[in-house]
Design an enzyme around this catalytic site. Structure first.
Site, PDB file in Angstrom:
ATOM      1  N   GLY A 110      -1.506  27.228 -41.409  1.00 10.25           N
ATOM      2  CA  GLY A 110      -2.405  26.986 -42.540  1.00 10.25           C
ATOM      3  C   GLY A 110      -1.589  26.884 -43.808  1.00 10.25           C
ATOM      4  O   GLY A 110      -0.366  27.055 -43.794  1.00 10.25           O
ATOM      5  N   GLY A 166       0.053  28.221 -46.346  1.00 12.61           N
ATOM      6  CA  GLY A 166       0.525  29.564 -46.683  1.00 12.61           C
ATOM      7  C   GLY A 166       1.019  29.692 -48.105  1.00 12.61           C
ATOM      8  O   GLY A 166       1.257  30.797 -48.593  1.00 12.61           O
ATOM      9  N   ARG A 167       1.245  28.565 -48.742  1.00  6.73           N
ATOM     10  CA  ARG A 167       1.710  28.621 -50.142  1.00  6.73           C
ATOM     11  C   ARG A 167       1.138  27.451 -50.917  1.00  6.73           C
ATOM     12  O   ARG A 167       1.755  26.967 -51.866  1.00  6.73           O
ATOM     13  CB  ARG A 167       3.228  28.587 -50.195  1.00  6.73           C
ATOM     14  CG  ARG A 167       3.750  27.447 -49.379  1.00  6.73           C
ATOM     15  CD  ARG A 167       5.103  26.994 -49.677  1.00  6.73           C
ATOM     16  NE  ARG A 167       5.435  26.042 -48.620  1.00  6.73           N
ATOM     17  CZ  ARG A 167       6.412  25.203 -48.675  1.00  6.73           C
ATOM     18  NH1 ARG A 167       7.191  25.185 -49.711  1.00  6.73           N
ATOM     19  NH2 ARG A 167       6.632  24.361 -47.694  1.00  6.73           N
ATOM     20  N   ASP A 191       5.898  34.734 -49.165  1.00 10.56           N
ATOM     21  CA  ASP A 191       5.416  35.171 -50.481  1.00 10.56           C
ATOM     22  C   ASP A 191       4.538  34.119 -51.158  1.00 10.56           C
ATOM     23  O   ASP A 191       4.038  34.326 -52.257  1.00 10.56           O
ATOM     24  CB  ASP A 191       6.603  35.526 -51.392  1.00 10.56           C
ATOM     25  CG  ASP A 191       7.544  34.341 -51.590  1.00 10.56           C
ATOM     26  OD1 ASP A 191       7.241  33.227 -51.095  1.00 10.56           O
ATOM     27  OD2 ASP A 191       8.593  34.517 -52.244  1.00 10.56           O
ATOM     28  N   GLY A 192       4.377  32.964 -50.491  1.00 11.85           N
ATOM     29  CA  GLY A 192       3.511  31.923 -51.050  1.00 11.85           C
ATOM     30  C   GLY A 192       4.123  31.177 -52.226  1.00 11.85           C
ATOM     31  O   GLY A 192       3.497  30.276 -52.784  1.00 11.85           O
ATOM     32  N   ARG A 230       1.031  17.953 -55.469  1.00 10.37           N
ATOM     33  CA  ARG A 230       1.100  16.821 -54.547  1.00 10.37           C
ATOM     34  C   ARG A 230      -0.241  16.105 -54.507  1.00 10.37           C
ATOM     35  O   ARG A 230      -1.293  16.730 -54.577  1.00 10.37           O
ATOM     36  CB  ARG A 230       1.443  17.382 -53.170  1.00 10.37           C
ATOM     37  CG  ARG A 230       1.244  16.447 -52.016  1.00 10.37           C
ATOM     38  CD  ARG A 230       1.987  16.941 -50.817  1.00 10.37           C
ATOM     39  NE  ARG A 230       1.301  17.995 -50.102  1.00 10.37           N
ATOM     40  CZ  ARG A 230       1.834  18.638 -49.067  1.00 10.37           C
ATOM     41  NH1 ARG A 230       3.064  18.352 -48.659  1.00 10.37           N
ATOM     42  NH2 ARG A 230       1.169  19.570 -48.440  1.00 10.37           N
ATOM     43  N   ASP A 238       2.187  19.971 -37.336  1.00 11.10           N
ATOM     44  CA  ASP A 238       1.454  20.320 -38.564  1.00 11.10           C
ATOM     45  C   ASP A 238       2.011  19.551 -39.760  1.00 11.10           C
ATOM     46  O   ASP A 238       1.439  19.608 -40.848  1.00 11.10           O
ATOM     47  CB  ASP A 238       1.511  21.828 -38.830  1.00 11.10           C
ATOM     48  CG  ASP A 238       2.925  22.372 -38.824  1.00 11.10           C
ATOM     49  OD1 ASP A 238       3.614  22.198 -37.804  1.00 11.10           O
ATOM     50  OD2 ASP A 238       3.363  22.935 -39.840  1.00 11.10           O
ATOM     51  N   ASN A 239       3.101  18.844 -39.559  1.00  7.52           N
ATOM     52  CA  ASN A 239       3.654  18.030 -40.641  1.00  7.52           C
ATOM     53  C   ASN A 239       3.493  16.544 -40.358  1.00  7.52           C
ATOM     54  O   ASN A 239       4.189  15.713 -40.945  1.00  7.52           O
ATOM     55  CB  ASN A 239       5.138  18.361 -40.850  1.00  7.52           C
ATOM     56  CG  ASN A 239       5.332  19.789 -41.358  1.00  7.52           C
ATOM     57  OD1 ASN A 239       4.422  20.380 -41.935  1.00  7.52           O
ATOM     58  ND2 ASN A 239       6.511  20.343 -41.148  1.00  7.52           N
TER      59      ASN A 239
END
Ligand code: AMP
Ligand code: MG
Length: 474
Positions: A82, A84-85, A112-113, A163, A239-240
């Site tokens: 998911g 995450g950052r 740490d995101g 983005r 996932d990419n």
């Protein structure tokens, strides 16, 4: 839907989490892509401070969301990943606007995101360069530097990247639900993807097979385009891999200088799974995972669904091979009415020559125009070169030199975002200096144009400048 609200929210809370970006200390907005903002119909009204919003220090109209997904990372399935950052803060004219590096989310796991400034600078410059090179990609809207200290393989200041993407759906988004056996959710996601990205197929009889075909068609066109400019993604996890067909998730990616079919830059790609030349096989592997996820939607009879998708995969593999050959035939200027297998052999001869002599991929292709005029300065002499030269010159002998050179120069760039320049720009931005970043950004807007002012950016790295390895830095 309210203006700027994400259409993804209608899928319901199982598909995302509402999040609040963390405070970014000492945020400074140092890049904002006004042209792109206009293109996607985004305008911050008077009284709204872009810097606050694009650093995550203030919420923009709607509650930001982080998306859930799964994915095969280096071949190993991870059922729960998911954003995450990252979080989508808005949608404008069908484009997601997403902050990256804006702090922890429910999907951060041990992270740490946050993002160091390095990946922000790299993604900003590389994705805009890819766009200018004619490669489908997510875009860069903004870059922020923070005064937070971020520790990764090195210590640096932090950053937030904004983005813009046609959507953030990934193959992994489908895998998340498929792995749980939740066919209804796979279907909801597929319907959403069709409505948002592929509305032309919405009346097709075999709707989900059409979705598979659209995505596959985009991906088997995309990867040959990467390879035609020497781009190595570095983390082609499922996932990419985007459902929209855009290049997404610029991590340890890089453009190669010397041509090497087996080239790997990423520090975490120890087995070379995502090496330059392997990208062709990997995209088919990823599409097979997409096919797995769609199986129950294709046919309730699993055996029949498998058979159908196997045939599709074979078809798209052939298309991929053909697209790859054609991209390179274009680079030699031989994709014309006489194009034949002999031209593919000519490409192969040239690439083996580049590989053997460790020649600069970009500059040697660009020098083909000189070769037409008898200038061989940029070529190393050997038997393979002589063979290539005589065959190529006779193959293109009927073409008008002036016009032909122009054609070649439209597919063989003068500039690419070279690693050593990107690394230098990162060091400078970390030190709060922006000159190289802006100049590189300007130069890379017109990568096919000879420009004396930017000649310094066309030179390959000196021996002591060569970047051997890149890091995710996430
Ligand atoms: P990537 O390889 O960059 O696409 O990231 C893989 C996974 O790690 C994704 O789920 C990311 O959201 C997550 N991730 C990457 N960097 C961080 C970070 N600094 N903090 C939390 N999660 C992260
Ligand atoms: Mg990713």
């Amino acid at each position: 839907m309210k203006k700027y609200e994400s259409s993804y929210k209608k899928l319901g809370h199982d598909f995302y989490s509402e999040v609040k970006p963390e405070k970014a200390e000492g945020a400074k907005l140092f890049a904002y892509n006004e042209e792109l903002a206009n293109e996607i119909g985004l305008n911050f009204d008077d009284g709204i401070d872009k810097e606050l919003i694009l650093s995550g220090n203030q919420t923009f109209l709607h509650s930001p969301i982080s998306l859930v997904y799964a994915g095969h990372q280096f071949g190993h399935f991870n059922p729960k990943l998911g954003d995450g950052r990252a979080c989508v803060i808005a949608e404008s004219n069908g484009y997601d606007i997403q902050l990256k590096g804006s702090g922890r989310t429910p999907y951060s796991r041990r992270g740490d995101g946050k993002s160091p400034i390095g990946p922000v600078v790299r993604e900003y410059l590389l994705s805009e360069a890819m766009h200018a090179l004619g490669v489908p990609t997510t875009r860069s809207l903004a870059a922020v530097r923070t005064e937070e200290v971020i520790m990764r393989n090195t210590v640096s200041f932090g950053g937030v990247f904004t983005r813009v993407a046609k959507s953030h759906l990934r193959i992994g988004s489908f895998q998340y639900w498929a792995a749980k056996g939740k066919v209804e959710q796979v279907k909801e996601l597929a319907d959403y993807a069709i409505e948002r990205l592929y509305p032309d197929i919405k009346n097709d009889k075999d709707l989900y097979l059409s979705l598979f075909r659209e995505v596959a068609k985009k991906q088997v066109a995309l990867i040959p385009k990467w390879m035609s400019v020497g781009f190595i993604h570095g983390v082609m996890n499922t996932d990419n891999t985007s459902i929209s067909g855009e290049t997404i998730d610029y991590g340890p990616c890089a453009f190669m200088d010397e041509f090497d079919y087996y080239k790997v830059f990423s520090s975490i790609d120890r087995d070379g799974r995502y090496a330059y030349g392997s990208q062709l096989n990997i995209i088919m592997w990823n599409l097979a995972r997409f096919a797995d996820s769609l199986l129950p939607l294709i046919n309730s009879d699993t055996e029949k669904a498998v058979k159908t998708l196997e045939e599709e995969l074979k078809y798209f593999n052939d298309l991929l091979v053909m697209n790859h050959k054609r991209e390179f035939a274009k680079k030699l200027g031989v994709l014309d009415e006489n194009y034949s297998d002999a031209d593919d052999e000519l490409v192969e001869t040239f690439l083996i020559y580049l590989q053997d002599e460790k020649l600069d991929f970009t500059n040697t292709f660009r020098a083909l125009g000189d070769l037409l005029r008898g200038s061989e300065e940029k070529f190393v002499q050997n038997d393979r070169f002589k063979k290539f030269k005589s065959r190529w010159l006779s193959r293109v002998s009927k073409k008008d030199i002036e016009k032909f050179t122009q054609e070649l120069n439209l597919v063989n760039p003068y500039l690419i975002p070279r690693n050593h320049l990107i690394e230098e720009a990162i060091i400078q931005v970390n030190d709060n200096k922006y000159e190289l970043f802006y100049e590189l950004g300007e130069a890379l807007k017109n990568p096919f144009q000879d420009n004396k002012d930017f000649a310094k950016f066309s030179a390959p790295p000196k021996e002591n400048e060569v970047v051997k390895m890149t890091f995710c830095g996430t």
